[in-house]
Design an enzyme around this catalytic site. Structure first.
Site, short mmCIF file in Angstrom:
data_model
loop_
_atom_site.label_atom_id
_atom_site.label_comp_id
_atom_site.label_asym_id
_atom_site.label_seq_id
_atom_site.Cartn_x
_atom_site.Cartn_y
_atom_site.Cartn_z
N HIS A 1 0.82 -1.22 0.00
CA HIS A 1 0.00 0.00 0.00
C HIS A 1 0.85 1.27 0.00
O HIS A 1 0.43 2.29 -0.53
CB HIS A 1 -0.99 -0.05 1.18
CG HIS A 1 -1.99 -1.16 1.02
ND1 HIS A 1 -2.62 -1.79 2.07
CD2 HIS A 1 -2.47 -1.78 -0.12
CE1 HIS A 1 -3.43 -2.74 1.61
NE2 HIS A 1 -3.34 -2.75 0.29
N HIS B 1 -7.55 -8.31 -7.94
CA HIS B 1 -7.81 -9.15 -6.76
C HIS B 1 -8.08 -8.20 -5.60
O HIS B 1 -7.18 -7.85 -4.83
CB HIS B 1 -6.62 -10.05 -6.45
CG HIS B 1 -6.36 -11.07 -7.53
ND1 HIS B 1 -5.88 -10.73 -8.76
CD2 HIS B 1 -6.52 -12.41 -7.54
CE1 HIS B 1 -5.77 -11.82 -9.50
NE2 HIS B 1 -6.15 -12.86 -8.78
N SER C 1 -6.87 -2.21 -0.77
CA SER C 1 -6.52 -1.46 -1.98
C SER C 1 -7.72 -0.74 -2.62
O SER C 1 -7.55 0.39 -3.11
CB SER C 1 -5.83 -2.39 -2.99
OG SER C 1 -6.58 -3.57 -3.22
N GLU D 1 -13.28 -9.42 -7.67
CA GLU D 1 -13.14 -10.27 -6.47
C GLU D 1 -13.98 -11.52 -6.69
O GLU D 1 -15.18 -11.44 -6.91
CB GLU D 1 -13.58 -9.50 -5.21
CG GLU D 1 -13.63 -10.34 -3.95
CD GLU D 1 -12.34 -11.12 -3.63
OE1 GLU D 1 -11.25 -10.50 -3.64
OE2 GLU D 1 -12.42 -12.34 -3.41
N ASP E 1 -13.37 -13.60 -12.40
CA ASP E 1 -11.95 -13.94 -12.33
C ASP E 1 -11.13 -12.77 -12.86
O ASP E 1 -11.22 -12.43 -14.05
CB ASP E 1 -11.74 -15.21 -13.19
CG ASP E 1 -10.28 -15.63 -13.25
OD1 ASP E 1 -9.43 -14.97 -12.60
OD2 ASP E 1 -10.00 -16.63 -13.93
N GLY E 2 -10.35 -12.15 -12.00
CA GLY E 2 -9.56 -10.99 -12.41
C GLY E 2 -8.57 -11.34 -13.52
O GLY E 2 -8.33 -10.55 -14.42
N ASP F 1 -2.85 -8.56 -7.19
CA ASP F 1 -2.52 -8.93 -5.81
C ASP F 1 -3.20 -10.26 -5.44
O ASP F 1 -4.02 -10.32 -4.54
CB ASP F 1 -2.99 -7.79 -4.89
CG ASP F 1 -2.66 -8.05 -3.43
OD1 ASP F 1 -1.74 -8.84 -3.16
OD2 ASP F 1 -3.33 -7.45 -2.57
N1 SAM Z 1 -5.75 -6.30 -3.01
C1 SAM Z 1 -6.34 -6.42 -1.69
C2 SAM Z 1 -5.80 -5.33 -0.80
O1 SAM Z 1 -4.66 -4.88 -1.02
O2 SAM Z 1 -6.51 -4.92 0.10
C3 SAM Z 1 -6.10 -7.77 -1.09
C4 SAM Z 1 -6.40 -8.91 -1.99
S1 SAM Z 1 -6.11 -10.52 -1.33
C5 SAM Z 1 -4.38 -10.62 -1.21
C6 SAM Z 1 -6.44 -11.55 -2.72
C7 SAM Z 1 -7.93 -11.64 -3.06
O3 SAM Z 1 -8.07 -12.25 -4.34
C8 SAM Z 1 -8.72 -12.50 -2.10
O4 SAM Z 1 -9.78 -11.74 -1.57
C9 SAM Z 1 -9.25 -13.66 -2.97
O5 SAM Z 1 -10.57 -14.06 -2.61
C10 SAM Z 1 -9.26 -13.02 -4.35
N2 SAM Z 1 -9.14 -13.95 -5.49
C11 SAM Z 1 -8.54 -15.15 -5.56
N3 SAM Z 1 -8.54 -15.61 -6.83
C12 SAM Z 1 -9.13 -14.63 -7.59
C13 SAM Z 1 -9.37 -14.47 -8.97
N4 SAM Z 1 -9.00 -15.41 -9.87
N5 SAM Z 1 -9.97 -13.33 -9.41
C14 SAM Z 1 -10.34 -12.36 -8.54
N6 SAM Z 1 -10.14 -12.47 -7.21
C15 SAM Z 1 -9.53 -13.58 -6.74
#
Ligand code: SAM
Length: 315
Positions: A19, A42, A122, A140, A168-169, A189
């Site tokens: 961050h 993500h 984020s 997400e 799916d991101g 992320d």
């Molecule tokens: N970026 C956030 C932050 O900085 O506050 C934290 C994100 S966390 C490390 C990763 C997130 O990705 C989780 O909430 C998980 O559920 C989600 N996730 C996992 N696989 C994913 C995908 N293929 N597409 C989107 N989100 C996904």
């Protein structure tokens, strides 16, 4: 697959690194008037309670943001060069490097009554900094976190500025590239709970660069004893160099990665010891801003003598 919940990790040392870099990057990109699109592949739940069950159980914020916010004697921090000759004020903040100070100010903005009950993820950090004409696309996939994210974002009443996608991101975020203003930051992320996340980061970045070569790409990754984790920054560097793009690589280590032996003689892995941020097309000002900030962060978050940071760039 979906065992990862960011609420357990919110505000830990990895979030501090991620961050701080995110805010410094956004600040630079937002200096230009033209609209910026931020794609957060993500996103997580958006906002976290540090006094809630999840964060309380893991206690990771105590070794991250809460350590930084706790008052300390000024001598505990080496002041950055530009304030070294000035009188050091009693508050530790007075001696902080600008990028670290800025990060703490943003977190404090979410806690107007002091302390840090709330930690912004984020999506909220980004929204806090964006202007009305900028756009934010949030991906997400976790069903619960996606619902929480939507509910949290709805409270901002930001209308069409923010889109929350339960998708799916890696699969579909490139559809926003390039954006109409041709200015974008993409934050990747993933939780890396599945090994294929490392390869998907590489595939996604290659595809995104093909579609939009001038975008800024920021990738967080854990530094753990796994070949894929070790290879990721090396491969990203090769990709950026081949594409003729500049890059920046920052890492923060807070403790040794050696296995721990418990009183009963069992061995166990320490929690996450280190992580990195890799950027393609970073702001040209970023390295100089991060150098003193990472040095101080390393000192303040060190858990043992293995604490370290690195900052490298090229292109
Ligand atoms: N970026 C956030 C932050 O900085 O506050 C934290 C994100 S966390 C490390 C990763 C997130 O990705 C989780 O909430 C998980 O559920 C989600 N996730 C996992 N696989 C994913 C995908 N293929 N597409 C989107 N989100 C996904």
């Amino acid at each position: 697959m979906f065992s990862y919940r960011h609420a357990f990790h919110a505000g830990n040392h990895a979030d501090v690194l991620k961050h701080t870099v995110l805010i410094a990057t956004l600040d630079h990109l937002l200096e230009k008037e033209a609209a910026l699109t931020v794609v957060d592949t993500h996103a997580g739940a958006g906002l976290y309670r540090l006094d809630g069950d999840y964060a309380g159980t893991s206690g990771e914020a105590a070794e991250g943001i809460l350590r930084l916010l706790a008052p300390k004697p000024a001598a505990a921090v080496t002041p950055p060069a530009q304030v070294a000759t000035k009188k050091i004020a009693k508050s530790v903040d007075a001696a902080l490097a600008p990028a670290l100070q800025r990060y703490l100010d943003v977190v404090r903005a979410f806690n107007p009554n002091g302390g840090a009950r709330v930690y912004p993820g984020s999506p909220f950090i980004t929204q806090h900094l964006l202007r009305e004409h900028d756009k934010l696309k949030l991906f997400e996939l976790h069903p619960t976190d996606s619902r929480t994210l939507s509910a949290n974002i709805a409270q901002l009443e930001a209308g069409r500025q923010i889109a929350v996608l339960h998708e799916d991101g890696f699969g579909s975020a490139t559809k926003f590239l390039p954006p109409p203003s041709r200015r974008a930051l993409v934050l990747m992320d993933p939780s890396y709970e599945i090994k294929s996340d490392y390869a998907r980061v590489l595939d996604f970045t290659a595809e995104a660069l093909k579609r939009f070569a001038t975008g800024t790409y920021a990738i967080w990754y854990p530094i753990i004893p796994r070949p894929e984790a070790h290879d990721l920054p090396r491969r990203l560097k090769t990709m950026a160099t081949k594409a003729g793009k500049s890059w920046l690589h920052a890492t923060l280590t807070v403790k040794s990665s050696k296995l721990l032996t418990t009183d009963s003689g069992e061995t166990k892995r320490p929690g996450l010891p280190a992580s990195g941020m890799f950027l393609i097309n970073p702001p040209y000002t970023l390295k100089a801003l991060l150098q003193p900030a990472l040095e101080q962060t390393k000192d303040l978050l060190a858990q043992d003598r293995h604490a370290a940071f690195s900052l490298d760039s090229g292109g």
